[in-house]
Design a protein around this motif. Sequence first.
Motif, PDB file in Angstrom:
ATOM      1  N   THR A  56      -3.211   4.392   0.843  1.00 17.89           N
ATOM      2  CA  THR A  56      -3.893   4.464   2.136  1.00 17.89           C
ATOM      3  C   THR A  56      -4.975   3.381   2.219  1.00 17.89           C
ATOM      4  O   THR A  56      -5.247   2.869   3.288  1.00 17.89           O
ATOM      5  N   GLU A  57      -5.541   3.041   1.068  1.00 17.59           N
ATOM      6  CA  GLU A  57      -6.572   2.016   1.067  1.00 17.59           C
ATOM      7  C   GLU A  57      -6.018   0.663   1.486  1.00 17.59           C
ATOM      8  O   GLU A  57      -6.502   0.041   2.425  1.00 17.59           O
ATOM      9  N   LYS A  58      -4.987   0.231   0.761  1.00 17.41           N
ATOM     10  CA  LYS A  58      -4.487  -1.099   1.094  1.00 17.41           C
ATOM     11  C   LYS A  58      -3.253  -1.075   1.992  1.00 17.41           C
ATOM     12  O   LYS A  58      -2.613  -2.105   2.192  1.00 17.41           O
ATOM     13  N   GLY A  59      -2.979   0.087   2.517  1.00 18.32           N
ATOM     14  CA  GLY A  59      -1.933   0.163   3.543  1.00 18.32           C
ATOM     15  C   GLY A  59      -0.557  -0.326   3.153  1.00 18.32           C
ATOM     16  O   GLY A  59       0.248  -0.686   3.989  1.00 18.32           O
ATOM     17  N   THR A  60      -0.286  -0.344   1.875  1.00  8.54           N
ATOM     18  CA  THR A  60       1.047  -0.767   1.464  1.00  8.54           C
ATOM     19  C   THR A  60       1.474   0.014   0.228  1.00  8.54           C
ATOM     20  O   THR A  60       0.636   0.540  -0.497  1.00  8.54           O
ATOM     21  N   THR A  61       2.741   0.048  -0.023  1.00  8.95           N
ATOM     22  CA  THR A  61       3.232   0.739  -1.220  1.00  8.95           C
ATOM     23  C   THR A  61       3.389  -0.230  -2.388  1.00  8.95           C
ATOM     24  O   THR A  61       3.965   0.111  -3.404  1.00  8.95           O
ATOM     25  N   ASP A  62       2.867  -1.432  -2.199  1.00  7.40           N
ATOM     26  CA  ASP A  62       2.973  -2.412  -3.274  1.00  7.40           C
ATOM     27  C   ASP A  62       1.782  -2.348  -4.213  1.00  7.40           C
ATOM     28  O   ASP A  62       0.969  -3.265  -4.262  1.00  7.40           O
ATOM     29  N   PHE A  63       1.698  -1.296  -4.947  1.00  7.44           N
ATOM     30  CA  PHE A  63       0.648  -1.203  -5.959  1.00  7.44           C
ATOM     31  C   PHE A  63       1.319  -1.352  -7.317  1.00  7.44           C
ATOM     32  O   PHE A  63       2.532  -1.227  -7.438  1.00  7.44           O
ATOM     33  N   THR A  64       0.508  -1.603  -8.324  1.00  4.10           N
ATOM     34  CA  THR A  64       1.079  -1.685  -9.657  1.00  4.10           C
ATOM     35  C   THR A  64       0.803  -0.375 -10.384  1.00  4.10           C
ATOM     36  O   THR A  64      -0.180   0.316 -10.088  1.00  4.10           O
TER      37      THR A  64
END
Lengths: 231, 231
Positions: A56-64
Amino acid sequence: MQYLSHMAQKTEPPVSTASEEPAWKQRAVERSTKAAKLRAEKRLVRFLDAAQAIITEKGTTDFTVQEVVDRSSQSLRSFYQHFGGKHELLLALFEDALARSADQIRAAATGRSDPLSQLKVAVQLLFELSRPDPAAQRPLFTDFAPRLLLTHSVEVKIAHAPLIELFTEMMVRAEAAGQLRPTIKPRRAAALTMQTIMFIAQSNGVSDDETVNPISADEAWEFCAMGFAHP
Amino acid sequence: MQYLSHMAQKTEPPVSTASEEPAWKQRAVERSTKAAKLRAEKRLVRFLDAAQAIITEKGTTDFTVQEVVDRSSQSLRSFYQHFGGKHELLLALFEDALARSADQIRAAATGRSDPLSQLKVAVQLLFELSRPDPAAQRPLFTDFAPRLLLTHSVEVKIAHAPLIELFTEMMVRAEAAGQLRPTIKPRRAAALTMQTIMFIAQSNGVSDDETVNPISADEAWEFCAMGFAHP
DNA sequence: ACCAGGAAGAGAATAACATTCTCAGCGGAG
DNA sequence: CTCCGCTGAGAATGTTATTCTCTTCCTGGT
């Protein structure tokens, strides 16, 4: 309460032992296991919460994975102890998000009595929830579903179930009220509508500096409800 | 002939020089450049062909750049000389595939005279072309569009243009024939229909060992044309 | 025919990730 | 109290994309 379901079998002992081991031993093991299971679940939730926060913070599912691990103050070791991999984490979140959304939509729809009105509300809310980053909490990140649709179609379908069910119910009511086109079955109408709404909202979300697109929730609703042909 | 368009600007000299340098020099440079440009294009095509071959072979867009390089008997060095990255390759192929499909669909549709019939044929063919791995040549690999929709939405839209245009034309004809619902604009109807068909075909393609889904092209068509509401 | 410079090949180097592995400490159940 | 599974910390591995170096080759201009 939340974050349940589909990784359950991971911690279940194989059924076969049920007939090979005496029952008392079963129970003993189970009792001694219960606490550990609870501890495990806590950690699990910490991972899930951390991931959700990051998304929700960075608005994307591209986290590591590393980010999730750091954020939850746990270790990689532990992460892979609990999840088969990143995809399981994502599926868990996805499933959860869809389930919540189903609840939310259901709640919103109960305000109306007319089946079609209910559907309209439901569709419009689903549309909003499905578009990327409305800066709102918990966007449905329907964006990552496609990647998993290829590799884990079954799981994705399971995740969709609550929404499908909700929409099917509503379609059934509409049918009973004679508001559903006779040549279409409720479940099919539900599936078609859902997919249409979710995907259109999704692909439509990214900003259009240019002339056209921004398809609105109303347009999408009208399209699903009435198609494009003149009757 | 094929594989044209959107990486063109890469090899174009900046327009600014046109006013700064005498025209004769321009022409001279251009002449001496022309051959090189042709050579470059040959290599480009080799990459594209190799990639296309690999994709149709293994039915997925998950190939490595190395594979493409090996297959085309060229070098990484060269690959990145010609493409800004893997995504450009994919976009090129995507754009090409959509353009071809548009042609194919247009051809198929001309068999009918009634606008709605044309649309029906178009929709059904688009549906077929959009589903993954019909073992057929050149599946639309609409599957990878989603990943790029986030990072390169503009390019994806450009790639969609030919299809959008085709469907818009047809919708316009339908409108002229009074077969289009009055409250919907042709371009919107085209966009909505296309997205719906492509995504539904896509998400529907993977095998359903279970009870339900396999939504058919006919169902999809009926849904787009008539919606689900009873008139 | 000769030369300068731009492409191309070969493949090493880098970077980002996911996933696995090693080792050492901890805490709870018996 | 002791043993063992679960953890943390983080190194190691494996896969890819992307960049970089160096050498070779080809081409066009003189």
